[in-house]
Design an enzyme around this catalytic site. Structure first.
Site, PDB file in Angstrom:
ATOM      1  N   GLY A 129       0.789  -1.226   0.000  1.00  0.00           N
ATOM      2  CA  GLY A 129       0.000   0.000   0.000  1.00  0.00           C
ATOM      3  C   GLY A 129       0.817   1.270   0.000  1.00  0.00           C
ATOM      4  N   TRP A 148     -10.709  12.846  -0.974  1.00  0.00           N
ATOM      5  CA  TRP A 148     -10.097  11.757  -1.747  1.00  0.00           C
ATOM      6  C   TRP A 148     -10.746  10.425  -1.405  1.00  0.00           C
ATOM      7  CZ3 TRP A 148      -5.134   8.946  -0.020  1.00  0.00           C
ATOM      8  CH2 TRP A 148      -4.721   8.039  -0.995  1.00  0.00           C
ATOM      9  N   ASP A 216       1.238  -1.428 -10.188  1.00  0.00           N
ATOM     10  CA  ASP A 216       2.633  -1.686  -9.825  1.00  0.00           C
ATOM     11  C   ASP A 216       2.928  -3.186  -9.796  1.00  0.00           C
ATOM     12  OD1 ASP A 216       5.167  -0.630  -9.170  1.00  0.00           O
ATOM     13  OD2 ASP A 216       4.849  -1.074  -7.052  1.00  0.00           O
ATOM     14  N   LYS A 256       3.759   0.035 -14.336  1.00  0.00           N
ATOM     15  CA  LYS A 256       5.141  -0.451 -14.314  1.00  0.00           C
ATOM     16  C   LYS A 256       5.342  -1.508 -15.394  1.00  0.00           C
ATOM     17  CE  LYS A 256       6.652  -3.007 -10.804  1.00  0.00           C
ATOM     18  NZ  LYS A 256       7.153  -3.281  -9.435  1.00  0.00           N
TER      19      LYS A 256
END
EC number: 2.1.1.296
Length: 627
Positions: A129, A148, A216, A256
């Site tokens: 995280g 958010w 990721d 990524k």
């Protein structure tokens, strides 16, 4: 382009923060009309670069892995960034991933699409995280009034059927924020399953589309490092397809990847360039210079409507669960030469230039120790760290603005709750319990059948592996003396004895169902229950253990031994609950996957109300298995 091996490290600090290539998009770059119908292509000079890079990597095979890892770690120019931030900024969940993403979010206009008081994001393959915590830190410092909303996906560290080799079992953040995590309809969190993709997309879109997606993901490629790009290509494809379905117009994607030599990555990059306003490749300063990791940063999403005509063929491999090795996403004829040329340039820059030079320089220093070089490197590392903190204007944020604001995220097992206590007394290896309201917490969860336990919070991995191999040595359990037999005969007059020798745990979901049946039958006898080497490895069985304990005055536990002592009136309620759980098996429906009951309580209850049960089961699950 020819790159020479440097004899010392690059002395320009700014160069380490500007490892970036932005594609120059041209008007004739257009999406093809169909995908995965063209014969697989290979670009010869990119494959030559791959061979050259792998050849340099192969030079490392002669070195001791531990010594080489220690050496490269000491040579990392960003090696002091972590300690500087830890001591002066104190970020939440500080990791290398935190540092990398903070660079990315500070270097690109990822939040340009924010319009109004709220901002939504989705983080794929995110455990533990760090991207989330880094983004929160950035928002607190730069957008303090934004509302958010974030959600995340990762392989579920609490699903015992997930292989440890494929996931990060660190749940320090997850255990405090379960409501934000999407593990898909089979509860594995595996985004490579199309049904999980559909479930995650549905849950996101029901709320609102997002302005930012980060992805990721990677997998362990140590067994075949020369084919890293091929090994991760399907995962990266799945991440991208999911991002396309949930992104708002104008949104951003951070993905990524590893090298760009294969058709799959070339096609994916071309696709991204066709549907985003700008696409860049970025190697953060805090990303280890000797690896092939780069981030594709895409801003200004043109909208899903652009993909609509292509979508059915584009997700065909997703639905099948694999790429057809004979086909590429697009034909090479559909990809402009100007784009291929830019791919060549970027590969020469990142992989032939930076990466090969770093590896060769590390080899040179490894074989030729130079104290002067080490002193210069230390000064440079301090300069890099100071530049990082100053360039990105990093400072501490208030504790109440962190994701987990109540207490230190590293102390997840120290929480106490007053609204419900399961354990009333612990005396040595004996506990006295009550839990009349425990059943109020039951929330049956269905997911993918657990055929084999690969990980468990209720036992150490070493002990787990021993127990799962016990069948090979089952004869050792059955060699019992006459005295042993006599004792157990006498015990059976007062106890119901359940022994592991009566079960097959080679298919775990069957074992769970059989054990529930045996425990229900034992409870109906209204005697003490004596369990010998009975494992409770999963959240489902841990829940069964807790419910059963509510029907007895005390539970004695030791290695391989559990005694549920002296039934109480509450045992009748336990029997009723067990009957309902058994009946629930009839409700299991197999659709896209083989479904099963996998949990009785929310995962979070074992971090809060039942956190001591985890320790108790770690003791009782550790029984002796002959080698």
């Amino acid at each position: 382009m020819d790159y020479k091996r440097p004899t010392s490290i690059e002395k320009n600090v700014n160069n380490y923060f500007e490892k970036m290539y932005t594609f120059q998009k041209e008007s004739h770059w257009q999406l093809p009309s169909i995908s995965y119908k063209s014969t697989k292509f290979v670009i010869a000079d990119l494959q030559d670069m791959k061979i050259k890079l792998n050849s340099v990597k192969s030079e490392l095979n002669v070195f001791d892995l531990k010594k080489w890892s220690k050496h490269t770690q000491s040579r990392d120019v960003a090696g002091h960034v972590f300690s500087l931030l830890r001591n002066s900024v104190k970020p939440e969940l500080l990791t290398q991933a935190w540092c990398k993403f903070y660079e990315i979010v500070c270097s690109f206009p990822l939040l340009n699409s924010i319009n109004g008081a709220s901002f939504n994001s989705l983080h794929l393959c995110e455990a533990p995280g760090a991207f989330i915590c880094a983004l929160n830190h950035f928002l607190v410092l730069n957008f303090p009034h934004i509302r958010w909303n974030w959600q995340a996906n990762t392989l579920n560290p609490n699903y015992e059927g997930n292989n440890l080799c494929h996931m990060i079992p660190d749940d320090r953040l997850i255990c405090h924020t379960y409501e934000n995590w999407l593990f898909g309809c089979d509860q594995t969190g595996d985004i490579q399953k199309f049904y999980n993709h559909c479930d995650i997309v549905q849950q996101i879109v029901l709320r609102d589309k997002v302005s930012l997606v980060t992805a990721d993901g990677s997998i362990d490629c140590m067994k075949n490092p020369g084919e890293q790009e091929k090994l991760v290509e399907y995962l990266h494809y799945c991440e991208a397809m999911t991002a396309f379905r949930v992104l708002k117009n104008g949104g951003s994607l951070v993905l990524k990847i590893f090298t760009i030599f294969e058709d799959s990555t070339i096609c994916l990059l071309y696709l991204l360039n066709c549907i985003f306003g700008e696409v860049s490749l970025f190697k953060p300063c805090t990303s280890k210079s000797g690896n092939s990791e780069v981030y594709v940063v895409c801003v200004d999403f043109c909208g899903f409507d652009l993909l609509n005509p292509l979508w059915d063929s584009l997700v065909e491999p997703y639905k099948k669960g694999y790429f057809d090795e004979n086909f590429s996403m697009f034909s090479l004829d559909d990809i402009p030469h100007s784009f291929i040329n830019q791919v060549r340039t970027s590969c020469e820059y990142f992989f032939i230039g930076w990466q090969i030079n770093v590896i060769k320089n590390n080899i040179h220093i490894f074989l030729n120790k130079d104290e002067n070089d080490n002193e210069a490197l230390e000064r440079f590392k301090r300069n890099i760290a100071a530049t990082y903190k100053g360039k990105y204007r990093l400072k501490m944020i208030p504790k109440n603005k962190k994701i987990v604001s109540n207490f230190n995220i590293y102390d997840k097992k120290k929480r106490k709750f007053s609204d419900f206590e399961f354990i009333t007394q612990v005396n040595g290896n004996t506990i006295s319990v009550f839990g009349n309201n425990l059943t109020d917490y039951i929330n049956l969860t269905y997911g993918l059948r657990i055929k084999k336990v690969f990980s468990s919070r209720f036992i150490s991995i070493d002990d787990l592996n021993k127990i799962l191999r016990y069948k090979e040595n089952i004869s050792e359990y059955e060699r019992v003396s006459p005295l042993y037999t006599y004792i157990f005969k006498k015990l059976s007059e007062y106890c119901t004895i359940i022994n592991i020798t009566g079960f097959d745990i080679s298919v775990y979901y069957r074992y769970q169902k059989d054990l529930l049946k045996a425990l229900l039958s034992a409870a109906k006898e209204n005697k003490h229950i004596f369990l010998i080497n009975i494992p409770f490895h999963t959240h489902f069985l841990a829940g069964i253990w807790c419910i059963l304990a509510c029907g007895f005055e005390q539970v004695y536990f030791n290695c391989g031994c559990l005694i549920f002592y002296k039934p109480t009136l509450n045992l009748n309620k336990v029997i009723q609950v067990f009957n309902k759980i058994q009946e629930s098996y009839d409700l299991v429906q197999n659709t896209e996957f083989e479904s099963d009951l996998i949990n009785l309580f929310p995962y979070s209850i074992f971090d809060t109300h039942l956190h001591l049960i985890v320790n108790i089961l770690n003791i009782s699950n550790s029984f002796y298995v002959p080698d």
